[in-house]
Structure formats: C-alpha cells, structure tokens
Design a protein around this motif. Sequence first.
Motif, PDB file in Angstrom:
ATOM      1  N   PRO A   1      58.217   2.909  62.397  1.00  6.92           N
ATOM      2  CA  PRO A   1      56.888   2.347  62.691  1.00  6.92           C
ATOM      3  C   PRO A   1      56.120   1.909  61.443  1.00  6.92           C
ATOM      4  O   PRO A   1      55.183   1.116  61.548  1.00  6.92           O
ATOM      5  N   SER A   2      56.511   2.394  60.271  1.00 17.81           N
ATOM      6  CA  SER A   2      55.814   2.004  59.045  1.00 17.81           C
ATOM      7  C   SER A   2      56.144   0.584  58.615  1.00 17.81           C
ATOM      8  O   SER A   2      55.439  -0.002  57.788  1.00 17.81           O
ATOM      9  N   LYS A   3      57.260   0.049  59.138  1.00 20.23           N
ATOM     10  CA  LYS A   3      57.747  -1.283  58.768  1.00 20.23           C
ATOM     11  C   LYS A   3      58.093  -1.368  57.273  1.00 20.23           C
ATOM     12  O   LYS A   3      57.987  -2.432  56.662  1.00 20.23           O
ATOM     13  N   GLY A   4      58.518  -0.244  56.713  1.00 26.35           N
ATOM     14  CA  GLY A   4      59.012  -0.266  55.342  1.00 26.35           C
ATOM     15  C   GLY A   4      60.311  -1.045  55.265  1.00 26.35           C
ATOM     16  O   GLY A   4      61.154  -0.954  56.157  1.00 26.35           O
ATOM     17  N   ALA A   5      60.481  -1.825  54.199  1.00 24.56           N
ATOM     18  CA  ALA A   5      61.673  -2.667  54.047  1.00 24.56           C
ATOM     19  C   ALA A   5      62.296  -2.436  52.677  1.00 24.56           C
ATOM     20  O   ALA A   5      61.594  -2.176  51.691  1.00 24.56           O
ATOM     21  N   LEU A   6      63.615  -2.548  52.610  1.00 19.98           N
ATOM     22  CA  LEU A   6      64.330  -2.412  51.349  1.00 19.98           C
ATOM     23  C   LEU A   6      64.304  -3.745  50.614  1.00 19.98           C
ATOM     24  O   LEU A   6      64.710  -4.773  51.160  1.00 19.98           O
ATOM     25  N   VAL A   7      63.847  -3.723  49.371  1.00 17.03           N
ATOM     26  CA  VAL A   7      63.780  -4.922  48.534  1.00 17.03           C
ATOM     27  C   VAL A   7      64.788  -4.760  47.403  1.00 17.03           C
ATOM     28  O   VAL A   7      64.743  -3.774  46.652  1.00 17.03           O
ATOM     29  N   THR A   8      65.699  -5.719  47.276  1.00 15.82           N
ATOM     30  CA  THR A   8      66.735  -5.635  46.249  1.00 15.82           C
ATOM     31  C   THR A   8      66.609  -6.731  45.192  1.00 15.82           C
ATOM     32  O   THR A   8      67.142  -6.587  44.096  1.00 15.82           O
ATOM     33  N   ASP A   9      65.936  -7.826  45.511  1.00 17.03           N
ATOM     34  CA  ASP A   9      65.728  -8.904  44.543  1.00 17.03           C
ATOM     35  C   ASP A   9      64.446  -8.598  43.778  1.00 17.03           C
ATOM     36  O   ASP A   9      63.342  -8.972  44.198  1.00 17.03           O
ATOM     37  N   LEU A  10      64.594  -7.921  42.650  1.00 19.15           N
ATOM     38  CA  LEU A  10      63.433  -7.406  41.938  1.00 19.15           C
ATOM     39  C   LEU A  10      62.960  -8.309  40.803  1.00 19.15           C
ATOM     40  O   LEU A  10      61.853  -8.118  40.284  1.00 19.15           O
ATOM     41  N   ASP A  11      63.755  -9.280  40.410  1.00 18.25           N
ATOM     42  CA  ASP A  11      63.360 -10.137  39.286  1.00 18.25           C
ATOM     43  C   ASP A  11      62.009 -10.809  39.499  1.00 18.25           C
ATOM     44  O   ASP A  11      61.166 -10.822  38.590  1.00 18.25           O
ATOM     45  N   PRO A  12      61.748 -11.386  40.689  1.00 23.45           N
ATOM     46  CA  PRO A  12      60.432 -12.024  40.882  1.00 23.45           C
ATOM     47  C   PRO A  12      59.275 -11.026  40.836  1.00 23.45           C
ATOM     48  O   PRO A  12      58.143 -11.413  40.528  1.00 23.45           O
ATOM     49  N   ILE A  13      59.563  -9.759  41.147  1.00 18.48           N
ATOM     50  CA  ILE A  13      58.505  -8.746  41.129  1.00 18.48           C
ATOM     51  C   ILE A  13      58.257  -8.280  39.700  1.00 18.48           C
ATOM     52  O   ILE A  13      57.111  -8.220  39.244  1.00 18.48           O
ATOM     53  N   ILE A  14      59.323  -7.963  38.978  1.00 18.23           N
ATOM     54  CA  ILE A  14      59.178  -7.496  37.590  1.00 18.23           C
ATOM     55  C   ILE A  14      58.563  -8.597  36.730  1.00 18.23           C
ATOM     56  O   ILE A  14      57.639  -8.352  35.945  1.00 18.23           O
ATOM     57  N   ASP A  15      59.079  -9.797  36.857  1.00 14.13           N
ATOM     58  CA  ASP A  15      58.474 -10.991  36.246  1.00 14.13           C
ATOM     59  C   ASP A  15      58.108 -10.784  34.772  1.00 14.13           C
ATOM     60  O   ASP A  15      56.990 -11.094  34.341  1.00 14.13           O
ATOM     61  N   GLY A  16      59.056 -10.248  34.011  1.00  9.05           N
ATOM     62  CA  GLY A  16      58.831 -10.096  32.582  1.00  9.05           C
ATOM     63  C   GLY A  16      58.058  -8.870  32.159  1.00  9.05           C
ATOM     64  O   GLY A  16      57.793  -8.700  30.958  1.00  9.05           O
ATOM     65  N   ALA A  17      57.672  -8.006  33.083  1.00  8.39           N
ATOM     66  CA  ALA A  17      56.932  -6.793  32.727  1.00  8.39           C
ATOM     67  C   ALA A  17      57.803  -5.899  31.852  1.00  8.39           C
ATOM     68  O   ALA A  17      59.020  -5.835  32.014  1.00  8.39           O
ATOM     69  N   GLY A  18      57.180  -5.180  30.938  1.00  4.48           N
ATOM     70  CA  GLY A  18      57.910  -4.314  30.027  1.00  4.48           C
ATOM     71  C   GLY A  18      57.970  -2.884  30.526  1.00  4.48           C
ATOM     72  O   GLY A  18      57.136  -2.451  31.330  1.00  4.48           O
ATOM     73  N   PRO A  19      58.959  -2.126  30.065  1.00  4.71           N
ATOM     74  CA  PRO A  19      59.075  -0.722  30.465  1.00  4.71           C
ATOM     75  C   PRO A  19      57.934   0.126  29.927  1.00  4.71           C
ATOM     76  O   PRO A  19      57.223  -0.273  28.996  1.00  4.71           O
ATOM     77  N   ILE A  20      57.770   1.295  30.508  1.00  4.46           N
ATOM     78  CA  ILE A  20      56.728   2.238  30.133  1.00  4.46           C
ATOM     79  C   ILE A  20      57.316   3.265  29.177  1.00  4.46           C
ATOM     80  O   ILE A  20      58.431   3.755  29.392  1.00  4.46           O
ATOM     81  N   SER A  21      56.591   3.629  28.140  1.00  4.20           N
ATOM     82  CA  SER A  21      57.028   4.692  27.242  1.00  4.20           C
ATOM     83  C   SER A  21      56.047   5.860  27.325  1.00  4.20           C
ATOM     84  O   SER A  21      54.921   5.712  27.821  1.00  4.20           O
TER      85      SER A  21
END
Length: 294
Positions: free
Chosen positions: A237-257
């Motif tokens: 009922p939550s309508k949660g979906a699995l997302v595997t194409d992450l490049d458009p989401i990350i979009d150049g963001a850097g990792p956290i330290s």
Amino acid sequence: MSTPSGPSGSPERIVFSDGSTADLVRKEDGWVIAIDGVSQSHLGDPAQPPKLASIRWMLAAFGDQAPGTAAHLGGALLALPRAVAHRWPAAAQTVVELEPALVELTRSRFPLPDGITMETAEARSWLEAHPGSEHDVIVIDVFVGNRIPPAFTSLECMTAARRALREGGRLVLNSVAGPELLFTRRELATLRTVFEHVAMIVQGSALAGARFGNATLIASDSPIDHGVIRSALAGDPSKGALVTDLDPIIDGAGPISDADELWSPKPNLPDASAALRLLAHARQAVDSLRSASD
C-alpha cells in the motif's frame, strides 16, 4: 516485568540517557514508539506484514535468501529483526543499541525471539571492531531525534560495513528522501564509491521532491536480485518502488566524509497542530452551546 498487554491507553514516557524522551503507546494492533509525534517503531503480530512501510521495505531488501547472520545497528522495538526471525527462524541476528532505556525496555517487556541477541554499544565503534567479513546482511537503522547522525552517513562508515560483510553480503540502510534530495544524492554517491551494486526503494512522490519520506538503500559487491525485491514490493500500500538507474539522481553529487559531519535533513512533515487546536476550540464551542440550551 511482564510483557505489556491490555487495551489502548495513554502514552508511557520513556526517558533516554541524554534527557530526551519518547512515547510508548499501546495500539489496537500492537505497540508504537513515537518521537516528536513520528512513529519510529511498531511492534505487532509477527505473522502479519510489518505496520511501518520502512520496515516492509527493508525486509524486502533482504531478498529471498535466508541470511545465516545479520547485524542490526539500531534497535528500538526490534521490529525488523523480529520479522526476519519469523521468516527465517535459523538466522543468527545481533542487534546493537546504544540507548540503555531501549535495551532494558526490550529485554524486560518484549521478549526476544530465538536467534536474536542484543548488545549495548555505540554502533559505529561496534562496526569498526568487527571487520572480519562475517555477516550476510548489515542493517543501519540509526536515528537521533528523527535524523540520521553523521557517524552513519559517511564513506568511512560504509567502508567499515563493507569490511564486515561476507563476499556477496548486503548492506541495507533506512534513510530518507527529502524535498531537496541533496542528502539522498550524496548518500547514494557514497555507497557507489564503496559498492559495485546499489539500488533504492522509495516512493515516487518523495523522489520527485513533492514530500519528505523514507528511502531504503541497498548495496552489495554482488548483483542485487531486482526481480525478487520488486515482487516483494508488489501490491504494497505504500507504493514503494525499486529504483536501479541512479545516475540521474546522483547527478555528480560527491560522497560524504566523516569530516563533513553531515546529518540527514530535518523531517519536513505537515504540521497538524493548528488544525488540532481549531478542532479543540470547535468542540468547546459545541459543548458550550449544549450547556446553554440545557
């Protein structure tokens, strides 16, 4: 102390070691721990699907292979470990919880199923002290005041988790997707720096920035069984979906330290207090009119 029972009633206040508080509330379908009005854990019938969508998503993220060993960083009422124990009774699970009040509450009033042990420890330190590649699944589900603290968002933390996983093991994170998505993008970038395979379970509305919501992040050095996870989410009922194409989401963001000291964003949840106050005033007005007419 015996296991709690009885009808729904007034909240029971839990005082944590830092002076903050939570409410333990008896519901018709189980027990809830709420912090600032946000349900953090729900304990109900283990034979039924977990009440909270975040727990159902993390359970789906386990896939369909029985874990021999699993470590849970963060405990609360142990909703996820109990669900795992019900599905895979032979699994050996360790729950690491820092807050003594939660450990005592769980041990004294909500008995642990077979196969689950609890340790009172700081979870990041515990993780770094167990680099022996001994776990099939590690779950990071640590929140402080409804936010994920910096010790559990960083590259150093994810690297420690990778070292503690067996080959082919899986890391599962209970995270968030806020309207800005900046934190989520950086957390995904962090995981991609450490693991070859990363995916995310999220609601479309949260991913689109329309609302604040949960996100379950999944990482492994082996391919993730997308079809199995999607099958587990089908009809939820939550309508949660699995997302595997992450490049458009990350979009150049850097990792956290660790040096970034980055907390997850504050929950941007609807404030119902004004509506509740108006409702209370309306009820008082109705009561006054009834009294005047008697």
